[in-house]
Design a protein around this motif. Structure first.
Motif, PDB file in Angstrom:
ATOM      1  N   ALA A 175       0.698  -1.252   0.048  1.00  0.00           N
ATOM      2  CA  ALA A 175       0.143   0.115   0.072  1.00  0.00           C
ATOM      3  C   ALA A 175       0.923   1.239   0.003  1.00  0.00           C
ATOM      4  CB  ALA A 175      -0.856   0.194   1.421  1.00  0.00           C
ATOM      5  N   ARG A 176       2.028   1.363   0.322  1.00  0.00           N
ATOM      6  CA  ARG A 176       3.029   2.335   0.488  1.00  0.00           C
ATOM      7  C   ARG A 176       4.069   2.125  -0.502  1.00  0.00           C
ATOM      8  NH1 ARG A 176       1.366  -0.284   4.812  1.00  0.00           N
ATOM      9  NH2 ARG A 176       0.053   0.952   6.311  1.00  0.00           N
ATOM     10  N   PHE A 177       4.085   1.509  -1.487  1.00  0.00           N
ATOM     11  CA  PHE A 177       5.164   0.966  -2.492  1.00  0.00           C
ATOM     12  C   PHE A 177       5.653   2.231  -3.145  1.00  0.00           C
ATOM     13  CE2 PHE A 177       6.452  -1.511  -6.409  1.00  0.00           C
ATOM     14  CZ  PHE A 177       7.667  -1.757  -5.562  1.00  0.00           C
ATOM     15  N   ALA A 178       4.923   3.071  -3.730  1.00  0.00           N
ATOM     16  CA  ALA A 178       5.489   4.264  -4.422  1.00  0.00           C
ATOM     17  C   ALA A 178       6.117   5.259  -3.412  1.00  0.00           C
ATOM     18  CB  ALA A 178       4.023   4.828  -5.220  1.00  0.00           C
ATOM     19  N   ASP A 179       5.414   5.551  -2.306  1.00  0.00           N
ATOM     20  CA  ASP A 179       5.923   6.301  -1.357  1.00  0.00           C
ATOM     21  C   ASP A 179       7.310   5.819  -0.827  1.00  0.00           C
ATOM     22  OD1 ASP A 179       3.794   7.995  -1.545  1.00  0.00           O
ATOM     23  OD2 ASP A 179       2.599   7.380   0.159  1.00  0.00           O
ATOM     24  N   ASP A 180       7.274   4.695  -0.588  1.00  0.00           N
ATOM     25  CA  ASP A 180       8.583   4.205  -0.018  1.00  0.00           C
ATOM     26  C   ASP A 180       9.780   4.537  -0.886  1.00  0.00           C
ATOM     27  OD1 ASP A 180       7.523   3.337   2.158  1.00  0.00           O
ATOM     28  OD2 ASP A 180       7.215   1.121   1.705  1.00  0.00           O
ATOM     29  N   LYS A 189      -3.256   7.052  -4.911  1.00  0.00           N
ATOM     30  CA  LYS A 189      -2.450   6.028  -4.369  1.00  0.00           C
ATOM     31  C   LYS A 189      -2.304   4.784  -5.115  1.00  0.00           C
ATOM     32  CE  LYS A 189      -3.480   3.651  -0.651  1.00  0.00           C
ATOM     33  NZ  LYS A 189      -3.676   3.256   0.823  1.00  0.00           N
ATOM     34  N   ASP A 190      -3.431   4.336  -5.710  1.00  0.00           N
ATOM     35  CA  ASP A 190      -3.391   3.156  -6.377  1.00  0.00           C
ATOM     36  C   ASP A 190      -2.704   3.283  -7.698  1.00  0.00           C
ATOM     37  OD1 ASP A 190      -4.790   1.987  -4.595  1.00  0.00           O
ATOM     38  OD2 ASP A 190      -6.613   1.608  -5.501  1.00  0.00           O
ATOM     39  N   GLU A 191      -3.025   4.660  -8.412  1.00  0.00           N
ATOM     40  CA  GLU A 191      -2.497   4.940  -9.572  1.00  0.00           C
ATOM     41  C   GLU A 191      -1.028   5.146  -9.545  1.00  0.00           C
ATOM     42  OE1 GLU A 191      -6.194   7.389 -11.483  1.00  0.00           O
ATOM     43  OE2 GLU A 191      -4.721   8.469 -10.722  1.00  0.00           O
ATOM     44  N   ARG A 192      -0.468   5.586  -8.283  1.00  0.00           N
ATOM     45  CA  ARG A 192       1.000   5.827  -8.344  1.00  0.00           C
ATOM     46  C   ARG A 192       1.738   4.344  -8.118  1.00  0.00           C
ATOM     47  NH1 ARG A 192       2.256   8.451  -4.035  1.00  0.00           N
ATOM     48  NH2 ARG A 192       4.299   9.370  -4.897  1.00  0.00           N
ATOM     49  N   LEU A 225       5.100   0.323  -9.860  1.00  0.00           N
ATOM     50  CA  LEU A 225       5.557  -1.196 -10.133  1.00  0.00           C
ATOM     51  C   LEU A 225       6.114  -1.588 -11.531  1.00  0.00           C
ATOM     52  CD1 LEU A 225       5.225  -4.109  -9.452  1.00  0.00           C
ATOM     53  CD2 LEU A 225       2.683  -4.113 -10.092  1.00  0.00           C
ATOM     54  N   LEU A 226       5.228  -0.591 -12.494  1.00  0.00           N
ATOM     55  CA  LEU A 226       5.661  -0.992 -13.869  1.00  0.00           C
ATOM     56  C   LEU A 226       7.100  -0.470 -14.217  1.00  0.00           C
ATOM     57  CD1 LEU A 226       2.441  -0.231 -15.938  1.00  0.00           C
ATOM     58  CD2 LEU A 226       3.376  -2.294 -15.544  1.00  0.00           C
ATOM     59  N   GLU A 227       7.288   0.612 -13.454  1.00  0.00           N
ATOM     60  CA  GLU A 227       8.692   1.324 -13.691  1.00  0.00           C
ATOM     61  C   GLU A 227       9.613   0.438 -13.184  1.00  0.00           C
ATOM     62  OE1 GLU A 227      10.330   4.733 -10.883  1.00  0.00           O
ATOM     63  OE2 GLU A 227       9.318   5.676 -12.679  1.00  0.00           O
ATOM     64  N   GLY A 287      -6.242  -0.990  -6.147  1.00  0.00           N
ATOM     65  CA  GLY A 287      -5.036  -1.585  -6.180  1.00  0.00           C
ATOM     66  C   GLY A 287      -4.343  -1.888  -7.191  1.00  0.00           C
ATOM     67  N   TYR A 288      -3.501  -3.129  -7.171  1.00  0.00           N
ATOM     68  CA  TYR A 288      -2.702  -3.592  -8.264  1.00  0.00           C
ATOM     69  C   TYR A 288      -3.864  -4.342  -9.245  1.00  0.00           C
ATOM     70  CZ  TYR A 288       1.070  -2.243  -5.635  1.00  0.00           C
ATOM     71  OH  TYR A 288       1.942  -1.327  -4.703  1.00  0.00           O
ATOM     72  N   ASN A 289      -5.216  -4.448  -9.201  1.00  0.00           N
ATOM     73  CA  ASN A 289      -5.936  -5.592  -9.706  1.00  0.00           C
ATOM     74  C   ASN A 289      -5.855  -5.259 -11.391  1.00  0.00           C
ATOM     75  OD1 ASN A 289      -6.953  -6.684  -7.435  1.00  0.00           O
ATOM     76  ND2 ASN A 289      -8.743  -5.650  -7.441  1.00  0.00           N
TER      77      ASN A 289
END
Length: 209
Positions: free
Chosen positions: A93-98, A107-110, A115-117, A169-171
């Motif tokens: 849930a905090r992947f992009a911010d981390d 948040k989901d879009e980021r 993830l793709l990046e 989320g990542y769905n």
């Protein structure tokens, strides 16, 4: 004939998507799932455990102490991507911010964009970028005591293009070959049948029953 009794479970989540899944899954069982009243005003517990189950227990215990007498259910879930050595995992849930991701959006879009990046930076190419799995841990507590817990997983693939408008989320990036769909393309019933959260919740219902 004895009347059927209904068990009420209060979901300690502010995620509308998760709550809708729990409510839908309880249909047909002698269980109703409601949002925990006042959760937005309650202090959020620090999720500092090293496992999904540990974090779910922290939340279930903390919120149940703030809602005396109620059966309070909390979950912790995440996405584990093989090409990223299991990341984002419990930090999903905090992947992009981390990661210090600077892109815009929800948040989901980021998280999805990051993830793709990360996958492209790892050298993955093509329509299917990596094998992956969703993991969910569910815990029900009352008055600070853990009563039941369950764990569920589902296997799939991370694909390079967003597909579907449903879910959260990542769905949109999580494709399940046996269904031919991403989780964001599935109906609520389809998703609940195969999802990690659905499997964990059905196990919990068996324990309660």
């Amino acid at each position: 004939m004895a009347e059927r009794t209904m068990t009420t479970i209060y979901a300690a989540t502010g995620n509308a998507g998760k709550l809708a899944e729990f409510v839908a899954s309880a249909q047909g069982a002698d269980v109703e799932v409601l949002a925990l009243p006042g959760i937005k005003q309650m202090p959020e517990p620090v999720e500092d455990a090293a496992t999904y189950m540990g974090n779910a227990e922290i939340k279930a215990v903390a919120y149940s102490l703030l809602a005396p007498g109620k059966l309070v259910m909390a979950d912790d879930s995440g996405l584990e991507v093989d090409a990223l050595e299991g990341a984002p995992g419990i930090r999903s849930a905090r992947f992009a911010d981390d990661g210090g991701f600077t892109g815009s959006g929800t948040k989901d879009e980021r998280n999805n964009a990051y993830l793709l990046e990360r996958l492209h930076a790892a050298g993955t190419r093509g329509e299917v970028l990596s094998a992956a799995r969703f993991v969910a841990a569910l815990v029900i507590a009352r008055d600070g005591e853990v009563l039941w817990s369950a764990y569920g997983t589902c296997e799939g693939q991370i694909i390079s293009e967003y597909r579907g408008e449903g879910g959260f989320g990542y769905n949109p990036l999580f494709f399940m070959p046996e269904t031919g769909k991403t989780m964001a393309e599935m109906s609520q019933q389809e998703k609940w049948t195969v999802s990690h959260r659905g499997r964990a919740f059905r196990e919990l219902l068996q324990s309660i029953g």
